[in-house]
Design an enzyme around this catalytic site. Sequence first.
Site, PDB file in Angstrom:
ATOM      1  N   LYS A  22       0.859  -1.207   0.000  1.00 18.41           N
ATOM      2  CA  LYS A  22       0.000   0.000   0.000  1.00 18.41           C
ATOM      3  C   LYS A  22       0.887   1.247   0.000  1.00 18.41           C
ATOM      4  CE  LYS A  22      -1.791   1.653   3.993  1.00 18.41           C
ATOM      5  NZ  LYS A  22      -1.556   3.081   4.246  1.00 18.41           N
ATOM      6  N   ASN A  23       1.896   1.261   0.869  1.00 18.03           N
ATOM      7  CA  ASN A  23       2.684   2.477   1.051  1.00 18.03           C
ATOM      8  C   ASN A  23       3.738   2.688  -0.031  1.00 18.03           C
ATOM      9  OD1 ASN A  23       1.069   2.933   3.205  1.00 18.03           O
ATOM     10  ND2 ASN A  23       2.583   2.370   4.760  1.00 18.03           N
ATOM     11  N   CYS A 118      -5.464  12.792  12.539  1.00 14.90           N
ATOM     12  CA  CYS A 118      -5.972  11.411  12.382  1.00 14.90           C
ATOM     13  C   CYS A 118      -5.723  10.718  13.719  1.00 14.90           C
ATOM     14  CB  CYS A 118      -5.288  10.746  11.198  1.00 14.90           C
ATOM     15  SG  CYS A 118      -3.776   9.954  11.595  1.00 14.90           S
ATOM     16  N   ARG A 123      -0.003  14.818  12.501  1.00 14.52           N
ATOM     17  CA  ARG A 123       0.514  14.548  11.150  1.00 14.52           C
ATOM     18  C   ARG A 123       0.577  15.807  10.290  1.00 14.52           C
ATOM     19  NH1 ARG A 123      -1.683   8.894   9.147  1.00 14.52           N
ATOM     20  NH2 ARG A 123       0.312   8.872   8.078  1.00 14.52           N
ATOM     21  N   ASP A 307       4.283   0.968  12.350  1.00 11.59           N
ATOM     22  CA  ASP A 307       3.037   0.341  11.893  1.00 11.59           C
ATOM     23  C   ASP A 307       2.842  -1.042  12.495  1.00 11.59           C
ATOM     24  OD1 ASP A 307       3.111   1.678   8.499  1.00 11.59           O
ATOM     25  OD2 ASP A 307       2.601   2.556  10.429  1.00 11.59           O
ATOM     26  N   ARG A 399      -9.107  -0.240   4.039  1.00 12.49           N
ATOM     27  CA  ARG A 399      -8.204   0.735   3.407  1.00 12.49           C
ATOM     28  C   ARG A 399      -6.843   0.116   3.124  1.00 12.49           C
ATOM     29  NH1 ARG A 399      -6.711   5.266   6.833  1.00 12.49           N
ATOM     30  NH2 ARG A 399      -5.386   5.538   5.014  1.00 12.49           N
TER      31      ARG A 399
END
Length: 420
Positions: A22-23, A118, A123, A307, A399
Site C-alpha cells: 500500500k505504502n 488522524c 501529522r 506500523d 483501506r
Amino acid sequence: MAKYIIEKSGPLHGEVEISGSKNAVLPIMAAALLAEGECEIMDVPALRDVDVMCKLLESIGSKVEEDYENNTVKIKTERIVEEEAPYELVQRMRASILTMGPLLAKTGHARVALPGGCPIGARPIDLHLKGFQALGAEIERGHGYVEAHAKKLIGAKIYLDFPSVGATENIMMAAGLAEGITIIENAAEEPEIVDLANFMNKMGAKVKGAGTDTIRIEGVPSLHGTKHAVIPDRIETGTFMLAAAITRGNVLIKNVVSDHVKPVIAKLIECGVVIEDTDEGIRVRGDLHPLVAADIKTMPYPGFPTDMQPLFMAFLSTVKGPSVVVETVFENRFMHVGELNRMSADIKIEGRSAVVPGERLLQGAQVICTDLRAGAAMVLAGFMADGTTELSEIYHLDRGYSLFSKKFRSLGANIQRVSE
Ligand code: EPZ
C-alpha cells in the site's frame, strides 16, 4: 457498516501470499502524474486507498484503468485539468497530499486540502512545504487549504528535521523535474522510498541514494511512461508473521522481501519464535518454544516499524513476562490500548511508553478499529480471546489490507465479516 465476528482460532497453519505494498503503490501512482505517456503499475493491491487515489488522479485529469483481476492499474495524464486534491478525498486518505509534488513540478501550481488530524497524531505537512519552498515555491495557506506556486523549480539542498516518509517522497517527485541538483539530507530510508525512486528512474529520472539518509536528484526536462511491479507489503508480511506467532502456529508467508522485515524477524526470534527464511518464503513457527517478552521501541526504518507496534503489543499481551513498548514516531499511537484493555490486557500507558504485563488470558468483547493497524491488532487479539470478539469500524482495515479475512480463514482462523 460491516464488522468482524472473531472466535478463538489457531494455531494457524498453511501458507499465505502477500499482496503489493500500500505504502509503495500510493506514491508511485501519484508519481505517474509526472510522465508524458502511460504508466502501467503491476502487483497493485485491491485496497480502498488505491480506489481513492484512482478517483483523485481522475479528478486531476488522468485516464485511469483499474484491472483488479490482474492487479494492474494504467495511468495516462495527457492534460491536467485540476491542480487540486480536494478535502473530501484528502480527508478519506491522507496520502492524497502526495499529488502536491507532482502537480507543482508539472504545472507550477498545486492546491491541496490540509489533511485533518488522524487517530495516530496531528501529522503536519510542514516538512513537505519546507522542501517545496527550498525548491523556489511560494506557499499560501487559507480556508483549510495550502497552495504552492512556482514559475520554475530550482534544485536545492534540503535537510529534513525528521526523516519523514511522505516529505521525502513529495520532495523527490517535485525535484525530478526541477532545474539542477537537489540533495535531501536526513531523508527517510524506507523500502517504499527505494521503490518510488526505481519507478522514477524507469521514467527517465536521475535519483541516486534512495534507501540511505542522503538522496540526490538531478532534474530532467521530462519523464516518459513506464511499467513497474510494486514491492510486496512489508507491513502485511509482519501482520501474518504476528498472526502465526500469537496463535503459536506454523505458517509459510510467500511473496516477501525478508530484508524489509528484518526488525520484526529479530524481535520475534528474541521472543522465542522460530523463523526460517526459505526459497518459497518466510516460515514462522510459534509452536516450538514457550514464547517470552521483549521490549520494543519504534524508530524510522531500519528500526522497528511504528506500523507494527499495535500488533506486537497484542502479541506481547499473550507471552510470559512484562514488556515495555515505546512509540517514538507518532505522538498518539496508543489508541488500541483502551480496546485491548476491554479484552483484559491490563496495559498501562506512561507518556510515550506502554507497560504490557503479559500472560493475560484475553477475553472476547465488543471493540472498535481506531485506525488501520490498531484494527489489525484487535483481530490478532480476537484469535487468542476466550469467547466472541465483535470488531466494528472495519472500513479502516479495508483501506490497507486486501482479502484480509479470506487470507486468515485459509490459515484456519475463525473470522467472518457481517453487516452491522
Ligand atoms: C507513512 O506516513 C506511512 N503512510 C505510514 O503508514 C507510516 O506509519 C509512516 O510513514 C511512518 O513510517 C504511507 O506511506 C501512505 P511520516 P507519513 O511523514 O509519510 C511527523 C499505515 O498504517 N511529520 O514519516 O505520513 C509526523 O507527524 C500508515 O500504513 C512532521 O512533523 O509518515 C510523524 O510524527 C500509518 N512534519 C512523523 O513525522 C511533516 O511534514 C512520521 O511521519 C511530516 C511528518
